[in-house]
Enzyme design. Structure first.
Site, short mmCIF file in Angstrom:
data_model
loop_
_atom_site.label_atom_id
_atom_site.label_comp_id
_atom_site.label_asym_id
_atom_site.label_seq_id
_atom_site.Cartn_x
_atom_site.Cartn_y
_atom_site.Cartn_z
N SER B 151 2.42 -2.69 -3.98
CA SER B 151 1.59 -2.34 -5.14
C SER B 151 1.15 -0.87 -5.04
CB SER B 151 0.39 -3.29 -5.20
OG SER B 151 -0.28 -3.17 -6.41
N ASP B 316 6.33 -11.32 -11.19
CA ASP B 316 5.32 -10.25 -11.27
C ASP B 316 5.31 -9.69 -12.69
OD1 ASP B 316 3.70 -8.04 -11.06
OD2 ASP B 316 4.75 -7.17 -9.34
N HIS B 349 2.41 -11.02 -8.85
CA HIS B 349 2.26 -9.74 -8.16
C HIS B 349 1.83 -9.93 -6.70
CE1 HIS B 349 1.59 -5.47 -7.86
NE2 HIS B 349 0.36 -5.65 -7.49
#
Lengths: 200, 378
Positions: B151, B316, B349
């Site tokens: 991320s 995601d 995610h």
């Protein structure tokens, strides 16, 4: 690290220039690319959808891009590879003509192999009223991943109609080249193609 | 199997001013750092792990007094783990502006003798990378065998490859992107507005008033948390299950998902700093390496010299596959070695933090390759 290469892969590897760039569509565990990297210093990338094979490529130290070939080659720029390999995968792609157009766009040359449906054992099976189940086509009609069946002649027609010049073609059986009656005695078809517009 | 990791955080202080992208300068600062494994004699086995929004330097293991909980990426980093600390020397750095010991809004500004609060300068991903580079200098590490993150951490890994091309041999960027979408920025701004509009925020100087904008911070976390999970995952975990016997025709907690999110929000508001949250979401929004290159990500990545591993999780929805593919396309355009994973995992995610055999198997294989290439003994 020297690897013993399966004979049909060795045949294909012989057609690849040392130091050239290679994109292998449906590269499996990356064995051929690892060989080309180590023995011919090629710049190699593979495309593979199966997670376990992708992992094997990574373990083999091969660049691999996890992608479905049906989505095309949008990741790659025009003429970005010297050679694209499409080895025994084209017959499992739904959009054959679109795939060939992508090969023409992205590669300076392409090497395509596929099971030759004109092979005598396949013909015998059909004559007996059965779909062939052979070494190169080991599946039953209802569970085969192969969607498209063609002979050497059929593919040659489509390749030309798709704007390719056939630079070389061969039929192999059990990894050895068959020169006499290739469309009957060869179980694996091998073509080397270049975009016709490239010809002088 | 080696003994379980015991991590000892250390504060690394810097007195050389740090020029920030905003134009501001930090005269002095300190970063909280944890290391695992042993740096080899040639200093070639160092791996930098970059953290995302709410994590810290505490990547793996337990604290020396065992009071500290397990590190945030303990399933990935440790002895015998995919990033194997029996081979690699792994560094976790709490980023500048965060709230786990590094200089940030909760620290005392030496010039005023009071907490920085809202006066702490906005920092960018590039600023973090510059600060991390000084940590590497301090350890005598010229080049990292790998810089890895998920991320926002993946953004730092990318920024490293462009900013310090000679100092990164492998860049591993997971569940990340080279730029936020309008939707991502929108979610971030709603989260920020939740904090900014909390009456206890007090223009960011809440500490001086002895209050904390807990409600705002909690709502911000709830919004963020929704985007970390997949729709399917939420449906499976919570569905429409009620917390109570029957619906109440009111605004209390009725559905399981409400209870879960509020719990997550409240928990977060107890340990996280509101100014830090604001600042980090801005760093996310600003990250856009292509911006300095006329919008060409390929031109930006042409600075890099590393090998890349880019990974995306199929559920995601925070960072769509196109965000990862455009990074891969740009890397291919400039001829970098790159592998790309599209990992079929159900958790959205947050999948990058979870244990998944295919994901960890691929990472393990990649780090074995790194060990081979960098000559790190098994």
């Amino acid at each position: 690290m020297t690897r013993a290469l399966r004979s049909d892969l060795a045949f294909v590897a012989d057609w690849i220039e040392p130091g050239s760039s290679v994109l292998d569509l449906g590269c499996g565990d990356g064995t051929l690319l690892a060989y080309l990297q180590e023995s011919k210093q090629c710049r190699c990338y593979g495309v593979e959808i199966d997670a376990d094979k992708v992992r094997a490529c990574i373990a083999n130290g091969v660049n691999v891009l996890q992608q479905n070939l049906e989505e095309g080659l949008a990741l790659f720029g025009d003429r970005s590879f010297d050679t694209i390999l499409q080895l025994e995968t084209l017959q499992a792609v739904r959009q054959t003509e679109q795939m060939l157009a992508e090969l023409r766009r992205v590669g300076r040359a392409s090497i395509v192999t596929f099971p030759n449906f004109g092979f005598w054992a396949d013909r015998v099976a059909i004559l007996r009223g059965r779909m062939p189940v052979t070494k190169t086509l080991p599946y039953q009609w209802f569970d085969t991943p192969n969607l498209r069946f063609s002979t050497l002649y059929d593919f040659a027609d489509l390749a030309r109609a798709s704007g390719f010049e056939i630079r070389d073609s061969a039929a192999l059986h059990e990894g050895r080249r068959v020169d006499w009656l290739p469309n009957l005695r060869g179980s694996l078809a091998v073509f080397r193609l270049e975009a016709r517009s490239q010809q002088a | 199997m080696s003994a379980p990791l015991v991590a000892t955080p250390q504060l690394v202080e810097f007195s050389e001013p740090l020029q920030l992208r905003s134009g501001a300068v930090l005269e002095r600062y300190a970063l909280m750092v944890e290391t695992y494994g042993t740096l080899n004699a040639s200093r070639s086995n160092a791996v930098l792990v970059c953290h995302a929004l709410n994590a810290s330097h505490h990547v793996a293991g337990v604290g020396a007094d065992a009071a500290q909980s397990l590190g945030w990426w303990d399933n990935m980093v440790g002895p015998g783990k995919p990033v194997d600390t029996d081979r690699f020397f792994v560094i976790g750095v709490n980023n500048l502006g965060s709230c786990f010991g590094s200089t940030g809004p909760t620290s005392i500004d030496a010039r005023t003798g009071r907490a920085w609060g809202a006066n702490f300068p906005l920092v960018t991903v590039e600023d973090w990378v510059d600060a991390q580079a000084r940590v590497a200098d301090r350890f005598g590490i010229e080049a990292f065998a790998a810089v890895i993150g998920g991320s926002l951490g993946g953004m730092q890994a990318l920024a490293w490859s462009m900013r310090y091309p000679k100092r990164v041999r492998h860049c591993v960027s997971i569940a990340s992107t080279a730029r936020l979408s309008a939707q991502n920025i929108a979610f971030n701004d709603v989260a920020r507005q939740a904090i900014l509009s909390d009456p206890d925020f007090r223009e960011g100087h809440y500490a001086e008033f002895g209050v904390v904008p807990r409600r705002g911070l909690s709502v911000a976390r709830m919004i963020g948390h929704i985007t970390y999970l997949s729709d399917d995952d939420m449906a499976e975990k919570f569905g429409r299950t009620l917390r109570v016997d029957d619906i109440q025709y009111g605004y209390g907690v009725e559905f399981e998902i409400e209870s879960y999110l509020r719990h997550q929000g409240d928990k977060f508001a107890q340990y996280f700093d509101a100014n830090t949250y604001l600042l980090i979401t801005k760093a996310l929004d600003y990250f856009d390496p292509a911006r300095d290159f006329g919008g060409s990500l390929a031109a930006a990545l042409a600075q890099s010299e590393a090998r890349f591993l880019i990974a995306y999780f199929t559920t995601d929805w925070r960072f769509a596959p196109e965000r990862s593919r455009e990074v891969v396309r740009a890397l291919l355009e400039v001829g970098r070695d790159v592998s790309y994973l599209e990992i079929d995992a159900p958790h959205g995610h947050d999948a990058f933090l979870l244990d998944d055999a295919r994901y960890h198997g691929a990472l393990r294989g990649y780090f074995e390759g790194i060990a081979r290439r960098t000559g790190v003994a098994a």
